[in-house]
Design a protein around this motif. Sequence first.
Motif, mmCIF file in Angstrom:
data_model
loop_
_atom_site.group_PDB
_atom_site.id
_atom_site.type_symbol
_atom_site.label_atom_id
_atom_site.label_comp_id
_atom_site.label_asym_id
_atom_site.label_seq_id
_atom_site.Cartn_x
_atom_site.Cartn_y
_atom_site.Cartn_z
ATOM 1 N N GLN A 148 1.340 -6.149 -6.324
ATOM 2 C CA GLN A 148 0.930 -7.125 -5.318
ATOM 3 C C GLN A 148 -0.585 -7.312 -5.399
ATOM 4 O O GLN A 148 -1.332 -6.345 -5.417
ATOM 5 N N SER A 184 6.070 -0.461 -1.541
ATOM 6 C CA SER A 184 6.769 -1.550 -0.867
ATOM 7 C C SER A 184 6.825 -1.367 0.639
ATOM 8 O O SER A 184 7.020 -2.339 1.376
ATOM 9 N N ASN A 189 8.029 -6.682 -1.384
ATOM 10 C CA ASN A 189 8.675 -6.928 -2.670
ATOM 11 C C ASN A 189 7.650 -6.925 -3.803
ATOM 12 O O ASN A 189 6.541 -7.433 -3.657
ATOM 13 N N GLY A 526 9.417 1.813 -4.027
ATOM 14 C CA GLY A 526 9.132 0.417 -4.338
ATOM 15 C C GLY A 526 10.387 -0.295 -4.794
ATOM 16 O O GLY A 526 11.367 0.338 -5.200
ATOM 17 N N LYS A 553 14.306 -0.445 -8.602
ATOM 18 C CA LYS A 553 13.724 0.381 -7.548
ATOM 19 C C LYS A 553 13.101 1.633 -8.158
ATOM 20 O O LYS A 553 13.529 2.099 -9.215
#
Length: 791
Positions: A148, A184, A189, A526, A553
């Motif tokens: 992110q 996460s 996401n 995550g 994941k």
Amino acid sequence: MSTSHIALAISSIALAVSAASAQSPDTRRTELLRQRAAIDAELRALDAGPLPAPQSSAAPQSTRADRASDSAEIIVTGKALSLTTTVTGQTVTTIDNRAFRNTPATTIADIVKLSPGVAVIAGNGPRDVGVSIRGSNARNSFGARNIQVFEDDFPVTQPDGLARFDLTDPHAYGAVDVVRGPSSARYGNYAIGGAVNFRTWRGRDIDGAEFGIDGGSDGYANFYGTIGDAGPKYEYAVFGSFVRADGATGHTNYETGTVNALVTYALSDRDRVTAKVIYNEGEFQLSTRLSLNQYARNPYQQGCEAAATAAPGCGTISVLVNGVNGARVAQTANEGDLARNDRRTIVGTRYEHDFAANTTWRTQATFDSRMVNQPTSANPFKGTLDSYNISSDVTNRGTILGMAATSFVGVFYNYLDNQSFTFNKSPAGRNGIGAPTQTVFGDVRNMGIRAREELNLTHDLQLIAGIGGERSIINVRQTAYTYPVNANPVLTLIPAERRFWNIAPEAALFWQATDAVRLHARVGTGYGTPQSGTLFVTAAGIPGNNVGLKTQKNTGVDLGAELTIGDTLRAEVTGYYEWFRNEQVSQSAGVNLLTYTTNAPRSVHRGVEVGLGWKPLPAVLPGVHLDASYSYNDQRYSAFVERLTSGAVSTVFDRDGNRIPGVIPTFVNGRAAYDQPDGALAGLGGFVELTYRASYYIDNGNLLKVPGYTLTNLNLHYDPPKGDGWWSRLSLFASVQNVFNTTYVGSASIIANSLDAPSGQQNPASVLMNTTGSIYAGQPRTIYAGVKSRF
């Protein structure tokens, strides 16, 4: 501790006591405990040295005086829980502008490579960069996936999980935070590897204007400037730049312009509004990606103007003569004028309201428009991808059972509108757009809630717990066009609607063991839902809904230690172990079939990250300092069976124990530097920098390796402190990158293993070395120089 900090602490206590005298005993006790906890935290941070308690860095940091100034804002902007600047109990590195201010900083790779745990490669074009945190983005040859990315706490990752690092100019940034590990619970996401937050210059730091020009080899020129100021109720900084270069590799010229602004205004003592604008438009010529053999013959693609007269090793693409079907012709990147013309516009606003001195409500909205025109291959791509991101949260800093606590809860929603088109390319250069091959229309949505609690169990021990829950919906429709010879076109509609629920908990302990030693232990999770483009090819390698593709994941454990001795020594070491489930990988279904995405049931990622900042002779030569980062990644499949097909022959291969392709096992960056701290030559300095990248596999069968490299950079600069003389307003630098002119692989896309039909065995490395579409050469020796002036 400075007298100013003592005075601040005493004043805070006096104000708290005065205010509490009119309160009830219970309220008074709560308020006093909160004030004491805040003061104790500040005292511990001051005693520990220049590094803020929640995070560490092996790169140069801002001083504690700077941090204290940050906490005594001209405008209070930091009451809500920050995304990256106050992360506690997790491995975080902040790279301060002083680490890259007097360098060319042509791309953000020059910044983030200074952080442990980060590896960088060249992206899809001369300014694009692929960034991997703990191998999270290793399979992607451009931008960022599974990370992110934010700028000034505004999201610049779109809801489909893609962020591009050619968006802005590194000269705009005052610091960069790199958060490592599955995150996460905090970022939602695609935060499988962590997060990066680019922080632009503050208006108070500019306090006027700064303009500069950098120039270098291959026609490189960067004209940039920043204006900024701050007052009792406002703060602003506006950056702009224009950059162009010819490129060392054939057909890699580019021009790009950027505007980047951040403005904050206090509506009242309790209300603040912040606005963010980023605009970038770029025109980039692209070379073709090569096979390893082509790279060895002609790494910089010289003499590749035309396919008919091309030198050995030139890359080509195969183009339909009529742009529809039938015969094809080979074209070089120059003949086809392969290029990208992209435009990105981001506008965001953030509103903060203080319900009380210790409770802040924050609401933020961001509009992000990405318009792309990319005739980069035999199938040009055009599209408009507009996204909207809205979040609202509440932060409370108080006490729980007499213990200081920071509580956070928030909701969020983001939406991406995808309208994209792919075409056949005809031989008519950049404008040779033939018949459409596919259209994709639809949307991606993510919505959810997250909560976090940071609780001081004792004076030195903190417990952090968080959780996030998210609903993701992908609703896209692809129409595929095929053109049989002497027949009507055939249209195939492939609808793909998928819905996912994901929960991500995390927990950590942070212990200030001594004034100099901090320890943390963390368990984080995550997740990353499939990309919409992976849903249109089935496991049989034919068009269709890839209904079996699952969310990937990971669950990770971090153990970390940080050592800080004044401003003389800063060191960090973190060991991590992550278990992946359903990691998404690309596979070839066989000859004349499409590549598809599947899940590797299990894989393991583990490694060690080390950062160092050291002044070895503080008394004799205080200007000498050593900075280094080291990353080791051992990432392997633990359960993955791959099927290779050639004609009627199909064979299964067990990849258990194989290294995951694209992951660089060892990445090291180190600097030995000297900066004159005082006297008539204050600000004069330089450094020698070494960057080492180990060799790594680029196929699932672990048959073909990209060779490693070591690069050497030299830098000289003069950046004097602000004074009364005119010379104190000037900064200069000169830099030689890749001093020994090493030829190296700057970027390598993952290639598919193939099957030798007669034997049923995998084709060896000698065959894979002829697989095109993978390699870009890195930058040869390049000389830069720059000057900037402050007003």
